[in-house]
Scaffold this motif. Structure first.
Motif, short mmCIF file in Angstrom:
data_model
loop_
_atom_site.label_atom_id
_atom_site.label_comp_id
_atom_site.label_asym_id
_atom_site.label_seq_id
_atom_site.Cartn_x
_atom_site.Cartn_y
_atom_site.Cartn_z
N UNK A 1 -23.85 -45.00 -34.32
CA UNK A 1 -23.24 -46.29 -33.98
C UNK A 1 -22.35 -46.77 -35.12
N UNK A 2 -22.78 -46.57 -36.36
CA UNK A 2 -21.97 -46.95 -37.51
C UNK A 2 -20.65 -46.16 -37.50
N UNK A 3 -20.72 -44.86 -37.25
CA UNK A 3 -19.50 -44.05 -37.19
C UNK A 3 -18.61 -44.47 -36.03
N UNK A 4 -19.23 -44.77 -34.89
CA UNK A 4 -18.48 -45.19 -33.72
C UNK A 4 -17.71 -46.47 -34.01
N UNK A 5 -18.35 -47.42 -34.66
CA UNK A 5 -17.69 -48.69 -34.98
C UNK A 5 -16.57 -48.49 -36.00
N UNK A 6 -16.78 -47.59 -36.97
CA UNK A 6 -15.74 -47.33 -37.96
C UNK A 6 -14.50 -46.72 -37.30
N UNK A 7 -14.70 -45.79 -36.38
CA UNK A 7 -13.57 -45.18 -35.68
C UNK A 7 -12.88 -46.18 -34.76
N UNK A 8 -13.66 -47.05 -34.13
CA UNK A 8 -13.06 -48.07 -33.26
C UNK A 8 -12.22 -49.04 -34.08
N UNK A 9 -12.69 -49.42 -35.27
CA UNK A 9 -11.90 -50.30 -36.14
C UNK A 9 -10.62 -49.61 -36.60
N UNK A 10 -10.74 -48.32 -36.91
CA UNK A 10 -9.56 -47.56 -37.33
C UNK A 10 -8.53 -47.50 -36.21
N UNK A 11 -8.98 -47.26 -34.99
CA UNK A 11 -8.05 -47.23 -33.85
C UNK A 11 -7.38 -48.57 -33.65
N UNK A 12 -8.12 -49.66 -33.87
CA UNK A 12 -7.53 -50.99 -33.73
C UNK A 12 -6.51 -51.26 -34.84
N UNK A 13 -6.78 -50.76 -36.04
CA UNK A 13 -5.87 -50.99 -37.17
C UNK A 13 -4.54 -50.28 -36.99
N UNK A 14 -4.57 -49.12 -36.29
CA UNK A 14 -3.33 -48.36 -36.08
C UNK A 14 -2.91 -48.44 -34.62
N UNK A 15 -3.20 -49.56 -34.01
CA UNK A 15 -2.95 -49.71 -32.57
C UNK A 15 -1.51 -49.62 -32.16
N UNK A 16 -0.57 -49.77 -33.09
CA UNK A 16 0.84 -49.71 -32.73
C UNK A 16 1.36 -48.29 -32.69
N UNK A 17 0.52 -47.31 -33.08
CA UNK A 17 0.96 -45.92 -33.04
C UNK A 17 0.73 -45.34 -31.65
#
Length: 311
Positions: A155-171
């Motif tokens: 779950x911790x890894x899942x949340x980290x990847x979800x945050x990363x996807x949100x941070x680069x959402x314009x790509x």
């Protein structure tokens, strides 16, 4: 042999000189000499321009690949041969010699709960895959010591990847920044291995010449999809794991390797009946088998992680 740009330029000048010499020797009219010289000069100039463009693109590609490879090695260091009471062997094989960058990853770490390991595969290739891989492996190393269960770690890894996807959402490829994975926990003295599956090919248990696929009781979704906790999240499965057993974790570069007839390689039959003495021997044998099966023509990267208990 392909000449460098300087050699190609010398060749072009030499060709222009030769055409003039030949025309002079055969007493061609000045107009014909000029036309022949212009033909050779124009063709040479075009060839030199193409050579310069290709060479410049090659240099840029080499620079980008070198940076990505260094980044990948930084987030995917070679694990030690032994972690706690577990012997470790790994291998990373790229599908093509010119493509040294992939999205497969693994990690092994000692924790208060036992030896924890991870194998996974990021969607995509190149720098975006390396970035996602860095987030996944960093989240694993960060939480491996704190998370009480593999599910909490996932779950911790899942949340980290979800945050990363949100941070680069314009790509353009941001909505697909996810990874499949299997998380592993080996008890130091209890003789068991615990697995948590997140959409990744199941590991194999090698015991006494038999190779068994450790299928999940409840399959889980890949990491980074941003699903709420408890949705598509599998539990953990526990299996006996004693000295002489080998846990083999692979990416789909192994399970989807095909021969010239299109038949998939099957580790359960390819490795059956063999007597292994070390985890490294398991990895070396598997790599050799897959290479023979495909005739050396693989279409996907291949990551392999083998674990065995030691005293």
């Amino acid at each position: 042999m392909v000449l460098r740009f300087r050699g190609a330029a010398v060749t072009a000048i030499t060709a222009c000189v030769l055409v003039v010499c030949v025309d002079v020797l055969v007493n061609r009219p000045l107009t014909a000499l000029v036309v022949n010289l212009l033909d050779v000069a124009v063709i040479s100039a075009i060839a030199l321009w193409l050579k310069w463009v290709v060479q410049r693109q090659g240099q840029r590609f080499a620079a980008v690949r070198a940076v990505a490879e260094v980044a990948q090695r930084a987030v995917l260091p070679l694990p030690p041969a032994r972690v706690g009471a577990v012997s470790v062997a790994t291998r990373y094989e790229c599908a093509h010699a010119e493509a040294l960058i992939g999205g497969d990853f693994y990690a092994v770490r000692s924790s208060p709960y036992g030896v924890r390991a991870l194998i996974g595969d990021v969607r995509g290739k190149g720098l975006p895959a390396v970035s996602t891989m860095a987030v996944a492996t960093s989240a694993f190393r960060e939480a491996a010591d704190q998370a009480a269960t593999l599910r909490e770690l996932a779950v911790h890894m899942d949340q980290a990847l979800a945050r990363f996807a949100a941070d680069v959402g314009d790509q353009p490829d941001a909505p697909e920044q996810f990874a499949t994975a299997v998380l592993v926990e080996v008890g130091e003295e209890e003789g068991w291995v615990r697995l948590h599956h997140r959409g990744h090919p199941p590991p194999y248990l090698i015991r006494g010449g038999r190779v068994m696929s450790l299928e999940p009781s409840v399959p889980g979704l890949p990491l980074g999809l941003g699903m709420p906790e408890g949705v598509g999240v599998s539990g953990c499965d526990t299996f006996p794991f004693h000295q002489g057993d080998y846990l083999l974790l692979v990416t789909d570069g192994v399970t989807e390797a095909r021969d010239r007839h299109g038949t998939y390689y099957e580790p359960r039959t390819g490795l059956a009946g063999r007597d292994f003495r070390t985890a490294s021997e398991v990895v070396d044998t598997l790599v050799a088998d897959v290479t023979d099966w495909t005739g050396g023509r693989r279409h996907d990267d291949m990551a392999i992680l083998a674990l065995t208990p030691v005293r």
